[in-house]
Write an enzyme that holds these catalytic residues in place. Structure first.
Site, PDB file in Angstrom:
ATOM      1  N   GLU A  44     -82.053  33.304  -4.341  1.00 60.12           N
ATOM      2  CA  GLU A  44     -81.080  34.106  -3.598  1.00 60.12           C
ATOM      3  C   GLU A  44     -80.311  33.259  -2.590  1.00 60.12           C
ATOM      4  O   GLU A  44     -79.122  33.466  -2.377  1.00 60.12           O
ATOM      5  CB  GLU A  44     -81.778  35.283  -2.900  1.00 60.12           C
ATOM      6  CG  GLU A  44     -82.221  36.361  -3.868  1.00 60.12           C
ATOM      7  CD  GLU A  44     -81.093  36.854  -4.760  1.00 60.12           C
ATOM      8  OE1 GLU A  44     -79.954  36.970  -4.284  1.00 60.12           O
ATOM      9  OE2 GLU A  44     -81.334  37.095  -5.960  1.00 60.12           O
ATOM     10  N   THR A 101     -72.057  31.146  -4.436  1.00 60.48           N
ATOM     11  CA  THR A 101     -72.059  30.096  -5.462  1.00 60.48           C
ATOM     12  C   THR A 101     -72.268  30.735  -6.830  1.00 60.48           C
ATOM     13  O   THR A 101     -73.077  31.656  -6.972  1.00 60.48           O
ATOM     14  CB  THR A 101     -73.205  29.085  -5.176  1.00 60.48           C
ATOM     15  OG1 THR A 101     -73.123  28.701  -3.807  1.00 60.48           O
ATOM     16  CG2 THR A 101     -73.081  27.846  -6.036  1.00 60.48           C
ATOM     17  N   TYR A 155     -78.434  40.724   3.420  1.00 54.73           N
ATOM     18  CA  TYR A 155     -78.451  40.657   1.961  1.00 54.73           C
ATOM     19  C   TYR A 155     -79.734  39.986   1.451  1.00 54.73           C
ATOM     20  O   TYR A 155     -80.442  40.516   0.585  1.00 54.73           O
ATOM     21  CB  TYR A 155     -77.212  39.926   1.409  1.00 54.73           C
ATOM     22  CG  TYR A 155     -77.429  39.606  -0.037  1.00 54.73           C
ATOM     23  CD1 TYR A 155     -77.305  40.604  -0.991  1.00 54.73           C
ATOM     24  CD2 TYR A 155     -77.881  38.349  -0.435  1.00 54.73           C
ATOM     25  CE1 TYR A 155     -77.607  40.356  -2.322  1.00 54.73           C
ATOM     26  CE2 TYR A 155     -78.186  38.093  -1.755  1.00 54.73           C
ATOM     27  CZ  TYR A 155     -78.038  39.092  -2.696  1.00 54.73           C
ATOM     28  OH  TYR A 155     -78.351  38.855  -3.997  1.00 54.73           O
ATOM     29  N   ASP A 195     -73.993  42.867  -1.738  1.00 50.89           N
ATOM     30  CA  ASP A 195     -73.284  41.584  -1.716  1.00 50.89           C
ATOM     31  C   ASP A 195     -71.845  41.837  -2.165  1.00 50.89           C
ATOM     32  O   ASP A 195     -71.401  43.000  -2.249  1.00 50.89           O
ATOM     33  CB  ASP A 195     -74.007  40.560  -2.606  1.00 50.89           C
ATOM     34  CG  ASP A 195     -73.912  40.912  -4.086  1.00 50.89           C
ATOM     35  OD1 ASP A 195     -73.488  42.043  -4.420  1.00 50.89           O
ATOM     36  OD2 ASP A 195     -74.259  40.059  -4.928  1.00 50.89           O
TER      37      ASP A 195
END
Ligand code: SF4
Length: 354
Positions: free
Chosen positions: A34, A40, A117, A135
């Site tokens: 995560e 990314t 998150y 997210d």
């Protein structure tokens, strides 16, 4: 009609991508994936994740490693504060939690680099806590599902409230992964593929006929561009490198000393002047190496590299700042920014001739 979580989870079970961390039960590996996935792309993360796990199979192996070593394994993945924070957090878990990742939100959220998150993702995937993840993908999907007309950043409270109603308390981790996967595979940024979507019956944006209008687009300011000059300062067959302060951009990485150029006509003059001011070295540029371009997330850079002769090194200021002299073989032992590696590639093509 089936309920929202049943439709979503059934779709996920049939359509999810096979990823190295998918189905993983080890909280450490879930947490690592995560952290790496923040801002990314999945495809970029996969080789870094595999490489990292080979060298650091558990929390204690990360905690015992030096910052230079963990950054070397992160080199090229970007957003290096993620790595520094993860390293420190692993040390805290070893020292304060007997090596066990805390499974309570208040404790886990206090660890360096753990935001809303990451906490929701790790606690739901690894420990079955019923906490919705929000997210970028989930925000986009939710803004279409509830037809949220404001910019997406303003929707967190609305999205959370709806997700708390929908999340499957028996299976919160799978529910969270399913809605994230829907955003990655079906409800795409530019064009949602509603024909493939399992939850059209619940989607107010779809029923409006124009789901792609949500979330509302906001215009972004153009990415700034910097011109920089860097010095390869030679002392016999070794050149000078320095470590960037931890709290700076690319913090903890090593670099060739350089300056931002404000007057493009006098790059070399400015390099000489600023290096004397910041490091204390008197140098003389002798040859231009070349020019490289690189795009970071928040700015672009054009870097001009110069071979420089050291005239006087008795003035090294800031003696506590980490610095060193290395040969070209030493590059593999230190983490460097990508823009420096691009200059090293040119130097390699030139056989490191000064
Ligand atoms: Fe997204 Fe379309 Fe599914 Fe709505 S119906 S969640 S817009 S893919």
């Amino acid at each position: 009609m089936s309920d929202f979580p049943t439709l979503l989870i059934n779709w996920y079970r049939k359509n999810k991508r096979l990823l190295p961390w998918r189905g993983e039960k080890d909280p450490y590996k879930i947490w690592l994936s995560e952290v790496m996935l923040q801002q990314t792309q999945v495809e970029t993360v996969i080789p870094f994740y595999k490489n990292w796990i080979q060298r650091f199979p558990d929390i204690s192996s990360v905690a015992e490693a030096s910052q230079d070593e963990v950054l070397k394994y992160w080199e090229g993945l970007g957003y290096y504060s993620r790595c520094r924070n993860f390293h420190r957090a692993c040390q805290i878990v070893i020292n304060n939690y007997d090596g066990k990742i805390p499974n309570q939100l208040e404790d886990f959220r206090k660890l360096p680099g753990v935001g809303d998150y990451t906490a929701a993702a790790v606690l739901s995937f690894a420990f079955g806590k019923s906490t919705p993840v929000i997210d970028g993908n989930v925000s986009r999907v939710m803004s279409r599902l509830v037809k949220f007309s404001e910019p997406v950043e303003k929707g967190r409270t609305v999205f959370r409230k709806q997700l708390e109603e929908w999340i499957d308390p028996e299976n919160p981790g799978e529910f969270n992964q399913a809605i994230m996967e829907l955003g990655s595979l079906v409800c795409l940024r530019n064009q949602p593929h509603c024909i493939k979507c399992p939850v059209t019956d619940f989607c107010v944006g779809f029923k409006s006929g124009s789901p792609e209008k949500y979330p509302r687009k906001v215009s972004r300011s153009p990415i700034p561009h910097k011109t920089m000059a860097a010095a390869v300062i030679w002392n016999n067959s070794k050149f000078f490198i320095q470590k960037r302060p931890s709290n700076s951009l690319l913090g903890g990485l090593w670099e060739l000393p350089g300056v931002e150029v404000t007057n493009k006509k006098s790059k070399e003059h400015q390099l000489v002047k600023d290096i004397k001011k910041c490091i204390g070295f008197e140098i003389q540029p002798v040859n231009k190496i070349g020019t490289v371009q690189h795009a970071y997330s928040h700015f672009k850079v054009t870097l001009h590299g110069y071979h420089c002769r050291l005239i006087n090194n008795n003035l090294l200021k800031n003696p506590t700042k980490k610095h060193g002299w290395i040969s070209s073989d030493g590059i593999s032992h230190y983490p460097f920014p990508r823009v420096n590696h691009k200059l090293f590639e040119i130097l390699q093509e030139q056989n490191w001739e000064q």
